[in-house]
Design a protein around this motif. Structure first.
Motif, PDB file in Angstrom:
ATOM      1  N   GLU A   1       0.846  -1.189   0.000  1.00 25.59           N
ATOM      2  CA  GLU A   1       0.000   0.000   0.000  1.00 25.59           C
ATOM      3  C   GLU A   1       0.883   1.242   0.000  1.00 25.59           C
ATOM      4  OE1 GLU A   1      -3.259   0.195  -0.161  1.00 25.59           O
ATOM      5  OE2 GLU A   1      -3.651  -1.958  -0.100  1.00 25.59           O
ATOM      6  N   ARG A  34      -5.805   9.417   0.902  1.00 26.47           N
ATOM      7  CA  ARG A  34      -6.055   8.893   2.262  1.00 26.47           C
ATOM      8  C   ARG A  34      -5.985  10.011   3.287  1.00 26.47           C
ATOM      9  NH1 ARG A  34      -7.934   6.919   5.775  1.00 26.47           N
ATOM     10  NH2 ARG A  34      -7.737   4.865   6.733  1.00 26.47           N
ATOM     11  N   GLU A  62      -5.376   5.919  13.481  1.00 30.70           N
ATOM     12  CA  GLU A  62      -6.238   6.904  12.823  1.00 30.70           C
ATOM     13  C   GLU A  62      -7.323   7.452  13.740  1.00 30.70           C
ATOM     14  OE1 GLU A  62      -8.361   7.840   8.602  1.00 30.70           O
ATOM     15  OE2 GLU A  62      -7.972   5.747   9.091  1.00 30.70           O
ATOM     16  N   HIS A  67      -9.204  11.523   5.620  1.00 33.95           N
ATOM     17  CA  HIS A  67      -9.133  11.700   7.078  1.00 33.95           C
ATOM     18  C   HIS A  67      -9.459  13.140   7.468  1.00 33.95           C
ATOM     19  CE1 HIS A  67      -7.793  11.053  11.195  1.00 33.95           C
ATOM     20  NE2 HIS A  67      -7.112  12.189  11.093  1.00 33.95           N
TER      21      HIS A  67
END
Length: 250
Positions: A7, A126, A14, A130
């Motif tokens: 990835e 990503r 998170e 967030h």
């Protein structure tokens, strides 16, 4: 990514409760075998041109100490730099410092697009997801990106122990700077060893300034992050400053 299933982003903690969101764009020197290390030898792939030495370890330590989310890049900056605008001179460098990068010389538009699509965009998408989620929840957010720099650059010695860089919003950066300057043994300055610009940087202008979020970039000299003990010491120092700021800045 040429058969490499890694990835493009490593996400740590998170759901952490901190106001701080940590980014570490140059966390890894990993290159898929199909790229042949871009024609570099093993020593070159371990030096600063390939990644920011010590930055990933410090980021993970800070994530734990602050209970902060962290987003770390998982590929070498030489494949595509996560903190440079795509298409800029520094995005996929044919030369870094005084070292030629053969595997980046003369690459075509399709390969540039492939690296952006498989490495650059997944990382930043990503981060965006967030930050969007935090905005929907009404959570206060301050972005801190973690980097390290070489003691000597092209033969010129760099005297600073650390630098705190900023874009349009400087209050957060200056507060960190003042916290570091409380230690008389540290030589710390603003906007060293370079200054943030929209032409040459990505995270602070895009994730910070464009969203109206306080954002700062900290650069720590590599020789001060070379051991686990040194990384721990910097994590304690920065976590103390950042925790105090969270109490005094709403």
């Amino acid at each position: 990514m040429h058969g490499d299933e890694r990835e493009a982003v490593e996400v740590v903690n998170e759901a952490g409760g901190s106001q701080i969101v940590l980014l570490c764009e140059h966390a890894s020197n990993h290159m898929p075998p199909a790229y042949g290390a871009l024609g570099l030898d093993a020593a070159q792939t371990r030096c600063h041109i390939a990644w920011d030495i010590g930055a990933a370890a410090l980021t993970r330590l800070l994530a734990r100490r602050l209970d902060a989310p962290a987003f770390l890049g998982t590929y070498s900056r030489l494949l595509i730099d996560l903190n440079r605008p795509p298409g800029s001179d520094g995005s996929i460098p044919a030369r870094s410092e005084d070292i030629d990068i053969p595997g980046n010389t003369g690459i075509d538009a399709a390969e540039r697009e492939r690296r952006a699509r498989t490495i650059f965009m997944p990382y930043h998408d990503r981060v965006v997801a967030h930050l969007d989620h935090r905005k929907r929840l009404g959570r206060p957010t301050r972005i801190l990106t973690i980097h390290s720099f070489t003691p000597v650059f092209l033969g010129v010695k760099r005297p600073w122990h650390a630098g705190v860089l900023h874009g349009e919003a400087n209050g957060f950066a200056f507060a960190i700077l003042q916290g570091l300057r409380a230690d008389p043994g540290l030589h710390v300055e603003a906007n060293v060893p370079y200054a943030v610009s929209r032409a040459d940087d990505y995270a602070i202008p895009v994730h910070g300034d464009d969203r109206g979020l306080p954002a700062a970039l900290i650069e720590i000299r590599q020789d001060l992050l070379g051991t686990e003990a040194a990384q721990q010491a910097w994590s304690v120092r920065l976590a103390s400053i950042l925790a105090e700021l969270a109490e005094t800045i709403p």
